[in-house]
Scaffold this motif. Structure first.
Motif, short mmCIF file in Angstrom:
data_model
loop_
_atom_site.label_atom_id
_atom_site.label_comp_id
_atom_site.label_asym_id
_atom_site.label_seq_id
_atom_site.Cartn_x
_atom_site.Cartn_y
_atom_site.Cartn_z
N THR A 1 -4.19 -10.98 1.68
CA THR A 1 -2.81 -10.76 1.09
C THR A 1 -2.04 -9.54 1.44
O THR A 1 -0.85 -9.31 1.54
CB THR A 1 -2.98 -10.73 -0.60
OG1 THR A 1 -3.99 -9.90 -1.13
CG2 THR A 1 -3.10 -12.06 -0.98
N LEU B 1 -2.24 -3.60 -11.94
CA LEU B 1 -3.60 -3.10 -11.68
C LEU B 1 -4.33 -2.85 -13.16
O LEU B 1 -5.42 -3.06 -13.38
CB LEU B 1 -3.81 -2.11 -10.83
CG LEU B 1 -3.66 -2.22 -9.39
CD1 LEU B 1 -3.60 -1.15 -8.50
CD2 LEU B 1 -4.57 -3.35 -8.74
N ALA C 1 -6.45 -8.44 -6.87
CA ALA C 1 -6.59 -8.12 -5.24
C ALA C 1 -5.51 -9.18 -4.50
O ALA C 1 -4.99 -8.62 -4.01
CB ALA C 1 -8.00 -8.64 -4.98
N THR D 1 2.96 -1.84 -8.78
CA THR D 1 1.36 -2.20 -8.64
C THR D 1 0.42 -1.66 -9.54
O THR D 1 -0.55 -2.03 -9.79
CB THR D 1 0.96 -1.53 -7.28
OG1 THR D 1 1.90 -2.02 -6.20
CG2 THR D 1 -0.23 -2.05 -6.79
N SER E 1 -17.29 -9.36 -5.42
CA SER E 1 -17.07 -8.40 -4.55
C SER E 1 -16.61 -8.83 -3.42
O SER E 1 -15.64 -8.34 -2.53
CB SER E 1 -17.95 -7.37 -4.46
OG SER E 1 -19.32 -8.05 -4.13
N GLY F 1 -2.57 -6.88 -3.40
CA GLY F 1 -2.59 -6.80 -1.95
C GLY F 1 -1.35 -6.94 -1.15
O GLY F 1 -1.05 -6.13 -0.56
N THR G 1 -13.34 -10.78 -3.54
CA THR G 1 -12.08 -9.79 -3.86
C THR G 1 -11.68 -9.18 -2.57
O THR G 1 -10.65 -8.98 -2.29
CB THR G 1 -12.52 -8.82 -4.85
OG1 THR G 1 -12.74 -9.67 -6.01
CG2 THR G 1 -11.49 -7.92 -5.19
N LEU G 2 -12.80 -8.55 -1.65
CA LEU G 2 -12.29 -8.09 -0.32
C LEU G 2 -11.62 -9.09 0.42
O LEU G 2 -10.75 -8.62 1.15
CB LEU G 2 -13.73 -7.61 0.26
CG LEU G 2 -13.45 -7.12 1.81
CD1 LEU G 2 -12.90 -5.99 1.96
CD2 LEU G 2 -14.75 -7.07 2.41
N LEU H 1 -8.10 -9.67 -0.82
CA LEU H 1 -7.23 -8.51 -0.84
C LEU H 1 -6.64 -8.30 0.66
O LEU H 1 -5.77 -7.89 1.12
CB LEU H 1 -8.01 -7.33 -1.12
CG LEU H 1 -7.74 -5.80 -1.10
CD1 LEU H 1 -6.39 -5.62 -2.09
CD2 LEU H 1 -8.32 -4.52 -1.35
N ILE I 1 -10.02 -10.08 -11.88
CA ILE I 1 -10.06 -8.97 -10.79
C ILE I 1 -9.71 -9.74 -9.20
O ILE I 1 -9.16 -8.87 -8.57
CB ILE I 1 -11.62 -8.75 -10.64
CG1 ILE I 1 -11.97 -7.75 -12.16
CG2 ILE I 1 -11.91 -7.83 -9.65
CD1 ILE I 1 -13.52 -7.41 -12.40
N ASN I 2 -10.26 -11.00 -9.12
CA ASN I 2 -9.97 -11.60 -7.92
C ASN I 2 -8.29 -11.73 -7.81
O ASN I 2 -7.65 -11.51 -6.80
CB ASN I 2 -10.63 -12.88 -7.86
CG ASN I 2 -10.52 -13.39 -6.26
OD1 ASN I 2 -9.89 -14.37 -6.22
ND2 ASN I 2 -11.32 -12.78 -5.41
#
Length: 899
Positions: free
Chosen positions: A37, A350, A167, A346, A27, A171, A30-31, A34, A163-164
């Motif tokens: 980018t 996703l 992002a 996008t 998490s 992003g 990933t933040l 995100l 998942i990463n």
């Protein structure tokens, strides 16, 4: 020597990560990705508002450099620094470097938001802090993949990296929409939006993230850093200015400055490669490129990034300069709506990226990465045949397909690259991958803008001049405007300015009002540019198609094959366990070479005796020497989870994937032996160790000892040792018939006890290199399809190079002869069939005009040969391995001779 520490305990401790740590790491990283980018693209859409806010017209010739560096500064600095920062993560801790990046990024965002100047001073201030922001982004990008690879087991690594990766790539598309929404309200909000997320993420990272991977302190490769930075910056700057006009040319590729940057940059990068081959702790671990999965995976990633980056810029120009104005949107509104209309791209990404990440953990990366690139290539072909003034529904559907293709590719590609890396090189490897991806964004601007400009320059001047003359523009002004470099038109459309109004300037006021209204309206420029733009668009999309197809081929040969559906871990994940746990290997084995992992697992448990010199090793109950092949994945999972007070692991040869027999000794802080055990088949186990910090030493005959610190705090630890020898064996695998090199032959080295200590695949020229071998008698064996294996035994000496040239005999032969008629003359058109001993047809040929026939590459063995024209003739023959057998047949009187 390397030590691999992989496992956390069953509950979270104050001094170490708990079972939920991997989700915290996912998490937070990933933040971070995100945020980084989003900021790489948020400025693209908001540039008109930013330049209006600081009082600069970016289309004036003197301000073009401000425009380019506002776009490129962030991308260039991340491309240059990301690999060095990955190396720093390997040396000083990936989490420490990642946390620093979060803090630097946040501080830079605050200073960007606080901009108070106007004019040139404001532009330079913004560019400078954007570069600082890029430095923080480079820290985040370089270490996030490595942190996740350390935190997640192989069976979940594709999901986490997927998942990463979502992002990281999504992003860049989110940034377009966010910039379009915030820019018109207040341009400073474009930078302020990152501040609260940056502050939260920084504090959260410092409090929660832990370094769980291997750290290897070493000296920094300063010469490598300097030459890499100077060389890459020179090349990227050359590309940046190559798309600007020079003299009478529409582009500057012939400019002395551009040529100096490009040629000089390549020369400096060549010097960088030479330096990296000689320093002890290189910035670029060039040996990683000997790993086929890593190399081809990065080639595919580079080409996919080229296509994806170019698509982003082409779609923005297409929508803002042509389609949106044709459908009633003012030029000022087009940046926001371009971002909105690109949302299907996008959405597709996703949806596909997380799903492909999960599936590639189970079935391997090859089909998903390859299929994703082929789907993307098809979508580019569909965009190529789409009319310039398209209907939105088919356009949105094609963007959705492109997003699905890119998403299918992204997660498996990233997971396969990271899984191919040894544990102590993940930071550097992730940095190298991020360098290719970020550099591709800059390269895509150069490539696609060049293709667009080349296409526009063919027809735009004449079309522009005719259109302006038709609406009362004086001939002199029409000729001057028509001959302006097309890059100005592209930049105007890209920024959401009214291109004709910018080109006409004060001339607009001298025209009749009705003609001025037509020229600066929604329809004139889009209709004027549609034809010439289509030429450039076709070239750009064909380039993207070729890039995607080549990426698909690279992905096919890089990715792993599927695992049986019942296993928890894919073959790619299984290989990741090998490549992640063994360092110093001559080459990471490919999935097709992974042996059955139902190898010996005999373990020994030690009786801890404080203060004694020795402790008796006792076999651990409940373990046996071998397991059925179907239970491998579950057994591996069990072995990786140590209970409280346990130290488990494996001793492995530095250049082989198979464990070696040895001894593991544990001492306390005072140097007193606490426990000792034997590693049988490479496996060892120590039980009942009280909490504390210990020193663990692993040794095996012929290898250098490995040592590491181990801290037990009520939880178990699984720690593997990769033991290196000092020996090196090189050689060539050739065929006995003619000495032709045999490409990709499998070469295995075993010690005097028969244990595998080295494993490598020969190159395309038949050469191989086995490094890190133990000293002593070593048998080197080679095998290849359609050849008999060959081996030789030699003595490996510490620090010396031994040569083992292996010659393989072919297992196939040649059967040839002549079929004659009753008169003894060669019989043309006769049918000759070779049958195996069980009656299967091995081959059928026709005789030539002289009655000759031949079976090439036929396996050695006994055959029945039938010749027929009118009445068949049958006889038998033996074909020796690697030799030629001669069989002449005469209709009615067969005779056999063999040579």
């Amino acid at each position: 020597m390397a030590v691999i520490d992989r496992v956390a305990g069953p509950s979270e401790q104050s001094s170490g990560p708990g079972p939920n740590y991997k989700w915290i790491a996912l998490s937070n990283t990933t933040l971070g990705m995100l945020m980084a980018t989003i900021n790489s693209s948020i400025v693209l859409i908001a540039l008109p508002d930013i330049f209006r806010g600081i009082g600069i017209n970016p289309l004036e010739p003197g301000n073009t450099s401000y425009l380019l560096w506002m776009i490129m500064g962030f991308l260039v600095v991340t491309a240059v620094l990301v690999v060095g920062f990955g190396r720093l993560g390997d040396m000083y801790g990936r989490v420490r470097m990642y946390n620093l990046g979060f803090a630097v990024f946040t501080v830079a965002s605050i200073f960007l938001w606080l901009t108070w100047q106007q004019g040139d001073a404001a532009a330079l201030w913004l560019i400078g802090w954007r570069i600082v922001q890029g430095i923080g982004g480079a820290f985040l990008m370089a270490n996030s993949s490595a942190i996740l690879t350390d935190a997640f087991p192989q069976r979940q690594r594709g999901l986490a990296l997927g998942i990463n990766g979502v992002a990281a790539i999504a992003g860049s598309f989110f940034g377009l929409v966010i910039g379009g929404l915030l820019g018109p309200i207040d341009w400073k909000l474009v930078f302020l939006v990152s501040v609260p997320f940056g502050l939260f993420g920084t504090v959260w990272a410092y409090l929660k993230l832990r370094d769980t991977g291997e750290r290897r302190p070493a000296k920094m490769d300063w010469w490598g850093n300097i030459t890499f930075a100077v060389g890459l910056i020179a090349v990227l700057v050359g590309i940046t200015y190559g798309i600007q006009p020079y003299g009478t040319s529409v582009m500057g590729w012939g400019s002395p400055t551009v040529l100096t940057c490009l040629i000089g940059g390549v020369i400096v990068l060549g010097a960088f490669v030479l330096i990296e081959r000689r320093v002890a702790n290189p910035l670029f671990t060039l040996s990683l490129f000997a790993n086929r999965r890593f190399t081809l995976g990065n080639v595919a990633n580079l080409l996919a990034s080229l296509g994806r980056g170019g698509l982003q810029f082409v779609l923005i120009i297409w929508l803002q300069g042509i389609w949106l104005p044709q459908h009633g949107y003012s030029f000022q509104e087009t940046p926001l709506w371009a971002g909105i209309y690109m949302l299907p791209l996008t959405v597709g990404f996703l949806v596909a990226a997380p799903i492909s990440g999960v599936l590639c953990d189970r079935y391997g990366a090859r089909w998903f990465a390859t299929g994703g690139m082929l789907i993307s290539a098809v979508s580019f072909l569909l965009l190529e045949i789409l009319p310039i003034n398209f209907g939105y529904v088919p356009f949105a559907a094609i963007l959705l397909v492109n997003g699905l293709g890119m998403g299918l590719f992204s997660s498996p590609n990233r997971a396969d690259i990271m899984n191919s890396l040894p544990g102590d090189a993940r930071g550097a490897g992730a940095g190298m991958t991020a360098t290719f991806q970020n550099a591709a964004m800059v390269l895509s601007i150069g490539f696609f803008f060049s293709l667009m400009i080349a296409g526009l320059s063919q027809n735009l001047p004449s079309v522009m001049k005719q259109g302006l003359l038709a609406h009362a523009v004086p001939a002199a002004d029409a000729s001057r405007i028509a001959n302006l470099p097309p890059v100005g038109v592209l930049f105007a459309a890209f920024l959401g300015y009214n291109p004709i109004q910018e080109l006409l300037g004060s001339t607009v006021g001298t025209l009749p009002p009705d003609q001025a209204a037509i020229l600066t309206g929604h329809s004139f420029f889009p209709e004027l540019i549609s034809g010439p733009f289509a030429d450039g668009l076709a070239a750009a999309f064909w380039f993207a198609v070729i890039a995607c197809v080549v990426a698909a081929v690279a992905s096919w040969f890089a990715g792993g094959r599927s695992a049986p559906s019942g296993e928890h871990e894919s073959v790619g994940g299984e290989l990741a366990a090998v490549s992640g746990e063994v360092t110093g290997m001559s080459e990471v084995v490919t999935d097709d070479e992974v042996p059955d992992r139902s190898s010996s697992r005999a373990s020994a448990a030690a009786v801890p005796v404080a203060g004694l010199a020795d402790a008796a090793a006792v076999p651990r109950a409940g373990h046996h020497a071998a397991e059925p092949a179907g239970q491998n994945a579950a057994a591996d999972d069990d072995r990786r989870h140590a209970e409280a007070g346990e130290l488990l692991g494996r001793l492995q040869a530095g250049s082989g994937a198979v464990g070696v027999d040895g001894v593991v000794t544990v001492t306390d802080r005072n140097g007193r032996q606490v426990a000792r055990t034997s590693a049988v088949g490479g496996e060892y186990a120590l039980h009942g160790l009280p909490p504390g910090t210990y020193t663990a030493v692993a040794s095996a005959p012929g290898f250098r000892p490995a040592v590491t610190a181990v801290t037990l705090n009520g939880v178990g630890v699984v720690r593997d040792f990769a033991l290196d020898g000092n020996g090196l064996v090189t050689g060539t695998v050739t065929a006995s018939d003619g000495g032709v090199p045999i490409p990709e032959a499998l070469v295995i080295a075993t010690d005097a006890r028969g244990q595998v200590v080295g494993r490598v695949q020969a190159g395309t020229d038949g050469t191989f290199r086995l490094a890190g071998l133990p000293s002593g008698a070593t048998t080197v064996a080679a095998s290849a399809t359609d050849h008999e294996p060959s081996a030789l035994t030699l003595s490996v000496q510490p620090g010396a190079t031994s040569v083992a040239d292996l010659v393989l005999s072919s297992t196939s032969g040649l059967l040839a002869g002549i079929v004659t008629g009753p008169d003894g003359a060669g019989l043309a058109g006769a049918t000759v069939t070779a049958l195996s001993p069980v009656g299967e047809v091995v081959g059928t040929v026709m005789t030539d005009g002289a009655g000759k026939y031949s079976f090439l590459g036929i396996p050695a063995g006994d055959y029945t040969v039938v010749a027929s024209t009118f009445a068949p003739v049958t006889t038998s023959v033996e074909v020796p391995a690697g030799e030629a057998a001669q069989l002449d047949l005469q209709m009615g009187r067969p005779s056999v001779s063999q040579a």
